[in-house]
Design a protein around this motif. Sequence first.
Motif, PDB file in Angstrom:
ATOM      1  N   LEU A  30       0.848  -1.184   0.000  1.00 52.31           N
ATOM      2  CA  LEU A  30       0.000   0.000   0.000  1.00 52.31           C
ATOM      3  C   LEU A  30       0.891   1.244   0.000  1.00 52.31           C
ATOM      4  N   VAL A  31       0.577   2.197  -0.869  1.00 52.63           N
ATOM      5  CA  VAL A  31       1.338   3.441  -0.966  1.00 52.63           C
ATOM      6  C   VAL A  31       0.366   4.609  -0.807  1.00 52.63           C
ATOM      7  N   ALA A  32       0.632   5.474   0.155  1.00 55.27           N
ATOM      8  CA  ALA A  32      -0.205   6.648   0.397  1.00 55.27           C
ATOM      9  C   ALA A  32       0.651   7.898   0.272  1.00 55.27           C
ATOM     10  N   VAL A  33       0.221   8.822  -0.571  1.00 58.87           N
ATOM     11  CA  VAL A  33       0.926  10.089  -0.757  1.00 58.87           C
ATOM     12  C   VAL A  33       0.247  11.136   0.126  1.00 58.87           C
ATOM     13  N   LEU A  34       1.017  11.684   1.060  1.00 58.93           N
ATOM     14  CA  LEU A  34       0.545  12.684   2.003  1.00 58.93           C
ATOM     15  C   LEU A  34       1.257  13.995   1.720  1.00 58.93           C
ATOM     16  N   PRO A  35       0.794  15.099   2.280  1.00 56.38           N
ATOM     17  CA  PRO A  35       1.505  16.371   2.090  1.00 56.38           C
ATOM     18  C   PRO A  35       2.937  16.286   2.601  1.00 56.38           C
ATOM     19  N   GLY A  36       3.891  16.286   1.686  1.00 54.81           N
ATOM     20  CA  GLY A  36       5.301  16.274   2.056  1.00 54.81           C
ATOM     21  C   GLY A  36       5.860  14.927   2.440  1.00 54.81           C
ATOM     22  N   ALA A  37       5.098  13.842   2.303  1.00 54.86           N
ATOM     23  CA  ALA A  37       5.581  12.534   2.726  1.00 54.86           C
ATOM     24  C   ALA A  37       4.905  11.430   1.925  1.00 54.86           C
ATOM     25  N   VAL A  38       5.581  10.279   1.862  1.00 56.18           N
ATOM     26  CA  VAL A  38       5.014   9.088   1.242  1.00 56.18           C
ATOM     27  C   VAL A  38       5.087   7.955   2.261  1.00 56.18           C
ATOM     28  N   PHE A  39       3.971   7.291   2.472  1.00 49.32           N
ATOM     29  CA  PHE A  39       3.869   6.163   3.394  1.00 49.32           C
ATOM     30  C   PHE A  39       3.683   4.886   2.589  1.00 49.32           C
ATOM     31  N   ARG A  40       4.433   3.836   2.939  1.00 45.83           N
ATOM     32  CA  ARG A  40       4.311   2.547   2.259  1.00 45.83           C
ATOM     33  C   ARG A  40       4.192   1.458   3.320  1.00 45.83           C
ATOM     34  N   ALA A  41       3.247   0.539   3.125  1.00 45.12           N
ATOM     35  CA  ALA A  41       3.081  -0.610   4.004  1.00 45.12           C
ATOM     36  C   ALA A  41       3.369  -1.880   3.208  1.00 45.12           C
ATOM     37  N   ILE A  42       4.326  -2.667   3.705  1.00 45.35           N
ATOM     38  CA  ILE A  42       4.737  -3.919   3.071  1.00 45.35           C
ATOM     39  C   ILE A  42       4.412  -5.039   4.045  1.00 45.35           C
ATOM     40  N   GLY A  43       3.768  -6.106   3.585  1.00 46.94           N
ATOM     41  CA  GLY A  43       3.412  -7.175   4.498  1.00 46.94           C
ATOM     42  C   GLY A  43       3.224  -8.502   3.792  1.00 46.94           C
ATOM     43  N   VAL A  44       3.099  -9.552   4.612  1.00 45.57           N
ATOM     44  CA  VAL A  44       2.882 -10.889   4.072  1.00 45.57           C
ATOM     45  C   VAL A  44       2.351 -11.774   5.186  1.00 45.57           C
ATOM     46  N   ASP A  45       1.585 -12.785   4.815  1.00 51.33           N
ATOM     47  CA  ASP A  45       1.071 -13.771   5.763  1.00 51.33           C
ATOM     48  C   ASP A  45       2.061 -14.919   5.896  1.00 51.33           C
ATOM     49  N   GLY A  46       2.345 -15.316   7.128  1.00 50.87           N
ATOM     50  CA  GLY A  46       3.222 -16.454   7.403  1.00 50.87           C
ATOM     51  C   GLY A  46       2.461 -17.577   8.083  1.00 50.87           C
ATOM     52  N   ASN A  47       3.145 -18.289   8.961  1.00 52.53           N
ATOM     53  CA  ASN A  47       2.563 -19.423   9.667  1.00 52.53           C
ATOM     54  C   ASN A  47       1.827 -18.938  10.921  1.00 52.53           C
ATOM     55  N   ARG A  48       0.556 -18.589  10.772  1.00 55.38           N
ATOM     56  CA  ARG A  48      -0.285 -18.057  11.840  1.00 55.38           C
ATOM     57  C   ARG A  48       0.192 -16.689  12.309  1.00 55.38           C
ATOM     58  N   TRP A  49       0.926 -15.989  11.456  1.00 57.75           N
ATOM     59  CA  TRP A  49       1.307 -14.625  11.746  1.00 57.75           C
ATOM     60  C   TRP A  49       1.279 -13.806  10.461  1.00 57.75           C
ATOM     61  N   THR A  50       1.166 -12.512  10.635  1.00 55.94           N
ATOM     62  CA  THR A  50       1.308 -11.560   9.538  1.00 55.94           C
ATOM     63  C   THR A  50       2.395 -10.574   9.934  1.00 55.94           C
ATOM     64  N   ALA A  51       3.400 -10.415   9.081  1.00 51.96           N
ATOM     65  CA  ALA A  51       4.483  -9.462   9.321  1.00 51.96           C
ATOM     66  C   ALA A  51       4.259  -8.231   8.454  1.00 51.96           C
ATOM     67  N   GLU A  52       4.696  -7.091   8.973  1.00 54.37           N
ATOM     68  CA  GLU A  52       4.488  -5.825   8.274  1.00 54.37           C
ATOM     69  C   GLU A  52       5.646  -4.883   8.590  1.00 54.37           C
ATOM     70  N   VAL A  53       6.029  -4.070   7.611  1.00 56.54           N
ATOM     71  CA  VAL A  53       6.830  -2.880   7.893  1.00 56.54           C
ATOM     72  C   VAL A  53       6.115  -1.687   7.294  1.00 56.54           C
ATOM     73  N   ARG A  54       6.173  -0.575   8.020  1.00 56.69           N
ATOM     74  CA  ARG A  54       5.648   0.695   7.528  1.00 56.69           C
ATOM     75  C   ARG A  54       6.840   1.605   7.253  1.00 56.69           C
ATOM     76  N   VAL A  55       6.847   2.202   6.100  1.00 60.44           N
ATOM     77  CA  VAL A  55       7.997   2.995   5.648  1.00 60.44           C
ATOM     78  C   VAL A  55       7.546   4.424   5.391  1.00 60.44           C
ATOM     79  N   MET A  56       8.267   5.385   5.983  1.00 60.73           N
ATOM     80  CA  MET A  56       7.986   6.795   5.748  1.00 60.73           C
ATOM     81  C   MET A  56       9.186   7.452   5.105  1.00 60.73           C
ATOM     82  N   ALA A  57       8.925   8.344   4.165  1.00 60.54           N
ATOM     83  CA  ALA A  57       9.999   9.061   3.475  1.00 60.54           C
ATOM     84  C   ALA A  57       9.430  10.319   2.852  1.00 60.54           C
ATOM     85  N   THR A  58      10.327  11.211   2.425  1.00 62.47           N
ATOM     86  CA  THR A  58       9.908  12.353   1.633  1.00 62.47           C
ATOM     87  C   THR A  58       9.665  11.884   0.199  1.00 62.47           C
TER      88      THR A  58
END
Length: 317
Positions: free
Chosen positions: A130-158
Motif C-alpha cells: 500500500l502506498v499513500a501520498v501525504l503532504p510532504g511525505a510518502v507512506f508505504r506498508a509492506i506485508g505478508v502472511d506467514g505461519n499463523r502470523w502476519t508481518a508488516e513494515v511501515r515505511v515513511m519518506a519524503t
Amino acid sequence: MFGRKKPVTGARDAAASTGPESQAPSSTGPHDRSSVPDVREYYTALGYGHIDLGSLVIGVPQGRDLNVALDPAGQPEFHVVTQVSRVIPRAFAAPKSAGQWRTMVAGMREQLEQQGADVSVVDGPWGRELVAVLPGAVFRAIGVDGNRWTAEVRVMATPELADQAAEEGREVFRHLLINRGDGPMPVREQLPLTIPDEIQQALTQARSQQAAQQQAQAYQQQMAAGQQGGANQQGGANQQGGAGQQGGARQAAQAGAQASPANPQAAAPSARAAAAPQSGGRAAPSTGGTAASSTGGTARRRDGSAMDRLRGEDDDL
C-alpha cells in the motif's frame, strides 16, 4: 495493481530443517524464528546488528539507527532509521488460512482515503504494497502472511526519496524473524514484545515526562481560557460603562497571567533512552533522532489521526 502473494518461509523452512546443524533459510523471509538455528550467527553473517524482542527479532543493517518511540496507546515500537527512511516493523497473530494481509491493506486504504490521502496498491516482491501520498511525505506498508502470523513494515519518506526508502524497508522486512508462539491469540492482535530492561526504564521515564508535559499544557490552556473570559467581561463592562467591573476584570486577567508558567515545556524535559541492539556486531551508532535511539534521542508519543501519525514521523528524515 493487485499482485499475487509470493511464497514466504516459515513452517516450510522449519519442516525442512534436519537438526541444529542445518543452515539458516536462504530464501526470502520474513522467517519463522524456529527455522533459524542460531539467531546471532544469522545476523552476523549478514553484517547486521539485531534486537531480540521475543516475538519479533529486527535486523539492523550497517549505517542504520535503531530508535524506540511510544505509539498512541503508549506502547513501545521500534524504528530502523536512516537519513532517507523510517521503517517500523510489526507482527500480528493470524489464522491458519492466508488472507489477513489483504484485509489489513483494505482497512488501511479506506482509513487513509477518508483522510484525503492519495492511496494506491502496487505489486511488490511479497504481493500487495500500500502506498499513500501525504503532504510532504510518502507512506508505504509492506506485508505478508506467514505461519499463523502476519508481518508488516511501515515505511515513511519524503516524496523525492520514496523509491530508495522502499528498498530500505524491504531490506529490513526480508530479514525479520517472527515467533508466533503456541498460545491462542485474537487474529490481528499485535504480538507482545519483550522489552530489554534498559529500554523499559527509559520508556518509563519518558511516560512520566509526557504526563508532566500534558499537565503543563492543560494548565496553560486553562489559564488562556480564564484570560479570554476576563477579556469578555471587560468588554461587557465597557459597554455598560461599569468602571468597577472593568477594573476587576483587568485584575483577574493580570492574576491569571502571573499564575501561568512562563515556559510550560520546561516542566517536561525530553527523555533519553539507550536501545542497544544485541548483535554479533552492534548496530551502527545513532546520530540522534526524535525517538530514543541506540545512543540516545528523545522518546516521543505521537497522537492524532492516522495521517497525523504518518506525517509526524518525517521530523528527523
